[in-house]
Design an enzyme around this catalytic site. Structure first.
Site, PDB file in Angstrom:
ATOM      1  N   HIS A 196       0.797  -1.231   0.000  1.00 15.87           N
ATOM      2  CA  HIS A 196       0.000   0.000   0.000  1.00 15.87           C
ATOM      3  C   HIS A 196       0.824   1.273   0.000  1.00 15.87           C
ATOM      4  O   HIS A 196       0.351   2.324  -0.421  1.00 15.87           O
ATOM      5  CB  HIS A 196      -1.054  -0.059   1.104  1.00 15.87           C
ATOM      6  CG  HIS A 196      -2.179  -0.954   0.699  1.00 15.87           C
ATOM      7  ND1 HIS A 196      -2.171  -2.293   0.992  1.00 15.87           N
ATOM      8  CD2 HIS A 196      -3.262  -0.728  -0.073  1.00 15.87           C
ATOM      9  CE1 HIS A 196      -3.233  -2.849   0.446  1.00 15.87           C
ATOM     10  NE2 HIS A 196      -3.913  -1.920  -0.204  1.00 15.87           N
ATOM     11  N   GLU A 440     -10.564 -11.646  -4.857  1.00 12.40           N
ATOM     12  CA  GLU A 440      -9.142 -11.484  -4.546  1.00 12.40           C
ATOM     13  C   GLU A 440      -8.584 -12.651  -3.747  1.00 12.40           C
ATOM     14  O   GLU A 440      -7.442 -12.622  -3.323  1.00 12.40           O
ATOM     15  CB  GLU A 440      -8.876 -10.150  -3.849  1.00 12.40           C
ATOM     16  CG  GLU A 440      -9.694  -9.875  -2.616  1.00 12.40           C
ATOM     17  CD  GLU A 440      -9.418  -8.488  -2.029  1.00 12.40           C
ATOM     18  OE1 GLU A 440      -8.498  -7.793  -2.455  1.00 12.40           O
ATOM     19  OE2 GLU A 440     -10.170  -8.115  -1.115  1.00 12.40           O
ATOM     20  N   ASP A 464      -4.145  -8.772  -4.407  1.00 10.84           N
ATOM     21  CA  ASP A 464      -4.283  -9.866  -3.446  1.00 10.84           C
ATOM     22  C   ASP A 464      -4.449 -11.210  -4.131  1.00 10.84           C
ATOM     23  O   ASP A 464      -3.977 -12.221  -3.620  1.00 10.84           O
ATOM     24  CB  ASP A 464      -5.470  -9.597  -2.508  1.00 10.84           C
ATOM     25  CG  ASP A 464      -5.069  -8.644  -1.402  1.00 10.84           C
ATOM     26  OD1 ASP A 464      -4.004  -8.878  -0.786  1.00 10.84           O
ATOM     27  OD2 ASP A 464      -5.776  -7.658  -1.171  1.00 10.84           O
ATOM     28  N   CYS A 511      -9.588  -4.038 -10.488  1.00  6.53           N
ATOM     29  CA  CYS A 511      -9.172  -2.804  -9.807  1.00  6.53           C
ATOM     30  C   CYS A 511      -7.794  -2.936  -9.167  1.00  6.53           C
ATOM     31  O   CYS A 511      -7.339  -2.028  -8.482  1.00  6.53           O
ATOM     32  CB  CYS A 511     -10.204  -2.365  -8.783  1.00  6.53           C
ATOM     33  SG  CYS A 511     -10.418  -3.544  -7.451  1.00  6.53           S
TER      34      CYS A 511
HETATM   35  C1  PEP Z   1      -6.353  -5.712  -4.731  1.00  2.00           C
HETATM   36  O1  PEP Z   1      -6.143  -6.525  -3.833  1.00  2.00           O
HETATM   37  O2  PEP Z   1      -6.037  -5.890  -5.925  1.00  2.00           O
HETATM   38  C2  PEP Z   1      -7.024  -4.432  -4.426  1.00  2.00           C
HETATM   39  C3  PEP Z   1      -7.415  -3.624  -5.375  1.00  2.00           C
HETATM   40  O3  PEP Z   1      -7.181  -4.100  -3.113  1.00  2.00           O
HETATM   41  P1  PEP Z   1      -6.000  -3.607  -2.146  1.00  2.00           P
HETATM   42  O4  PEP Z   1      -4.804  -3.308  -3.001  1.00  2.00           O
HETATM   43  O5  PEP Z   1      -6.513  -2.406  -1.450  1.00  2.00           O
HETATM   44  O6  PEP Z   1      -5.806  -4.774  -1.253  1.00  2.00           O
HETATM   45 MG    MG Z   2      -7.047  -6.359  -1.932  1.00  6.38          MG
END
Ligand code: PEP
Ligand code: MG
Length: 588
Positions: A196, A440, A464, A511
């Site tokens: 993140h 995910e 994920d 996403c």
């Molecule tokens: C993902 O896991 O691809 C996602 C978009 O969520 P995050 O990156 O916030 O875990």
């Molecule tokens: Mg995720």
């Protein structure tokens, strides 16, 4: 002393080129024990002055930080700095440091360390959870003052030029606090493209690399100049004039291409044979909504609500959340806004304000699990705010970290209860929320045909999905080489998800970070994904890629890629298609 010219290969996680001097980062959360040097009695006054100067500087930094967060988030997120400011001037704490210097003849550093450890231990021994947390605040504040006592000033202050941060690690909450007017980019030891911290760097348009050698920060000083290449992961220490010029030209060329592609924002993102792919934006902090609008996105494909909960002492209540969601919906007009319920856990928001510490947080009570089990209160507050906000626009809600159908059924039941509750209270709300799940976990992808009849859409979270399928910790740079979204296992899971969606007439978005990787876009389009959601800055490039290829070619490429045995072959097929139809976007 500056270092000789040297090139280091790290891992690129946020694109762009930064050229500037070094700012060595010291983690505020680690208060290191200084040497217990003793002072001569004649040195006491100047040591007290040194401490007071550092105290003053810390006060200034914290006030600045608080104001910056207030301006950005119009919420109580700034509270945390308010509490830190109170500690900087706390009579008992300051008195203890002064006593250590004056009576025990300790250096300011050691006196500060001793006082902080003493008070932290007192707080840590308290029964009340809230007060126990204050122990880490004391250490945090003391570490800031300690930084200001030493030459190595921290990253928010006193900089007359923008710098490149070099350090061991930056947490998502520290990254969220970086002042973009003072930071050019960062190079840290830990992390990966999908951690993140990297996601935030891209959203803040800060070039970044991870995986630097652990000894690098210590070997550099503020006099060293760096080139940080966020496209290739290279760091060049004290480059010669020709190399610097070449990188300046590269940065200019990238900027010029970006500006050119931005002019195309009104053009429909459809393939040459007329298939439209929705391009949506990922949003982390609500104030970036203007950027979303300027990017030509068709709405918000993922609002990560974790950032509403970060860097604060109190959980945002229903009214505050309602306000944020309402503003986003109103600003987005008819465009959809997909709000993801709180995804606490993993590398995000592990404060014990929300949850207990775990040994394997990525495999723990993360995302919807927390809301359904230990913290039903958090989930219910958020869902009530969303049910109420829904009347202001085109709202969709999605659930993170889903791994069994029961979880969706449980959320539906809670939604029914909350709807009845709002009716009784006479509060306006939508009668039905458009509800989707993140795909995910491998379990969700494999059972997509069981999930599809229960929901309105799927959103594939490749960050994920790759982590859990490949069994790699997404924040560990040592296994970052295994982060391969074109791995045939991942492509197969995406294929199954899209197929289940198609049979049940629901739509599918991607996403995760891969949606912004132009080299992989042909595979996602060819597999039948309807929407790609990404940081706003990536939209122009992806639009150009889509407008350059045909669905026919993309499907053919995706079918071939599905038959590959390894990720690099599949990637090569996809990249070859982009090179044939839009080489200009691969040339940076
Ligand atoms: C993902 O896991 O691809 C996602 C978009 O969520 P995050 O990156 O916030 O875990
Ligand atoms: Mg995720």
């Amino acid at each position: 002393m500056t270092q000789p010219t040297q090139t280091i290969q790290a891992i690129a996680v946020s694109p762009g080129i930064a050229i500037g001097r070094v700012l060595r980062l010291r983690s505020h959360s680690h208060l290191l024990e200084p040497e217990p040097h003793k002072l001569e009695p004649g040195e006491v006054e100047s040591e007290l002055n040194r401490f007071h100067a550092a105290q003053e500087l810390t006060r200034k930094q914290l006030t600045e930080l608080r104001e910056r967060l207030r301006a950005r988030l119009n919420s109580q997120d700034a509270d945390i700095f308010e509490a830190h400011l109170l500690l900087v001037d706390d009579k008992m704490f300051v008195g203890a440091v002064e006593k250590g210097i004056r009576e025990d003849l300790y250096t300011a550093d050691y006196a500060l360390y001793q006082a902080a450890e003493h008070f932290a231990a007192v707080f840590n021994g308290m029964e009340d959870e809230y007060l126990r947390e204050r122990g880490s605040d004391i250490r945090d504040v003391a570490a800031r003052i300690m930084d200001n006592l030493s030459e190595a000033h921290n990253h928010e202050i006193g900089l007359d030029d923008r710098r490149i941060i070099v350090g061991s690690s930056l947490s998502p909450s520290e990254t969220a606090q970086l002042d973009q007017s003072k930071v050019l980019g960062f190079a840290v030891e830990t992390g990966s493209a999908t951690c993140h911290t990297a996601i935030l760097a891209r959203s803040m348009k800060l070039p970044a690399v991870v995986g630097i050698p652990p000894e690098l920060p210590e070997s550099l000083s503020a006099a060293d100049k760096l080139i940080l290449d966020g496209y290739t992961g290279k760091i060049i220490i004290n480059p010669d004039a020709r190399t610097e010029e070449a990188y300046r030209l590269k940065a200019e060329a990238a900027g010029a291409l970006y500006n050119k592609l931005e002019q195309e924002k009104a053009l429909r993102p459809e393939t040459t044979d007329g298939f439209m792919i929705q391009l949506a934006a990922n949003l982390d902090t609500p104030e970036k909504i203007d950027e979303v609008r300027q990017s030509g996105a068709c709405g918000i494909g993922l609002f990560r609500t974790e950032y509403l909960f970060m860097n604060r002492l109190k959980v945002p209540d229903e009214e505050e959340q309602l306000d944020v969601y309402k503003n986003l919906l109103v600003a987005s007009g008819e465009h959809p806004v997909i709000v993801r319920t709180l995804d606490v856990g993993g590398d995000k928001l592990n404060s014990n304000l929300y949850r207990a510490a775990e040994q394997n947080p990525f495999l723990g009570l993360r995302g919807i699990r927390l809301g359904l089990h230990e913290r039903r209160d958090l989930l219910e507050t958020q869902l009530r705010a969303l049910l109420r906000a829904g009347i202001y626009g085109n709202l969709r809600v999605m659930l993170p970290m889903v791994s069994s159908v029961q979880e969706v059924q449980d959320v539906r039941e809670i939604l029914d209860q909350l709807t009845a509750q709002l009716d009784r209270e006479g509060k306006e709300h939508v009668s039905r929320l458009s509800l989707g799940v993140m795909i995910e976990t491998p379990a969700a992808a494999l059972l997509a045909d069981r999930f599809a009849p229960l929901v309105d859409f799927f959103s594939i979270g490749t960050n994920d999905l790759v982590q859990y399928t490949m069994a790699i910790d997404r924040s560990n740079e040592r296994v970052a080489y295994l982060y391969r979204p074109t791995h045939p296992a991942i492509l197969e899971l995406i294929r199954r998800t899209v197929e289940a969606a198609r049979q049940n007439n629901i739509w599918v978005s991607v996403c995760g970070q891969v949606a912004a990787e132009v080299r992989v876009v042909p595979l996602l389009v060819g597999l039948g994904v309807h929407e790609l959601s990404m940081p706003p800055a990536s939209i122009p490039m992806v639009r150009r890629a889509i407008r350059s290829m045909s669905m026919h070619e993309a499907e053919k490429t995706a079918q071939e890629a599905l038959r590959c045995s390894n990720s690099s072959d599949a990637l090569a097929l996809s990249e070859a298609l982009v090179r044939r139809c839009a080489p200009e976007i691969l040339n940076i």
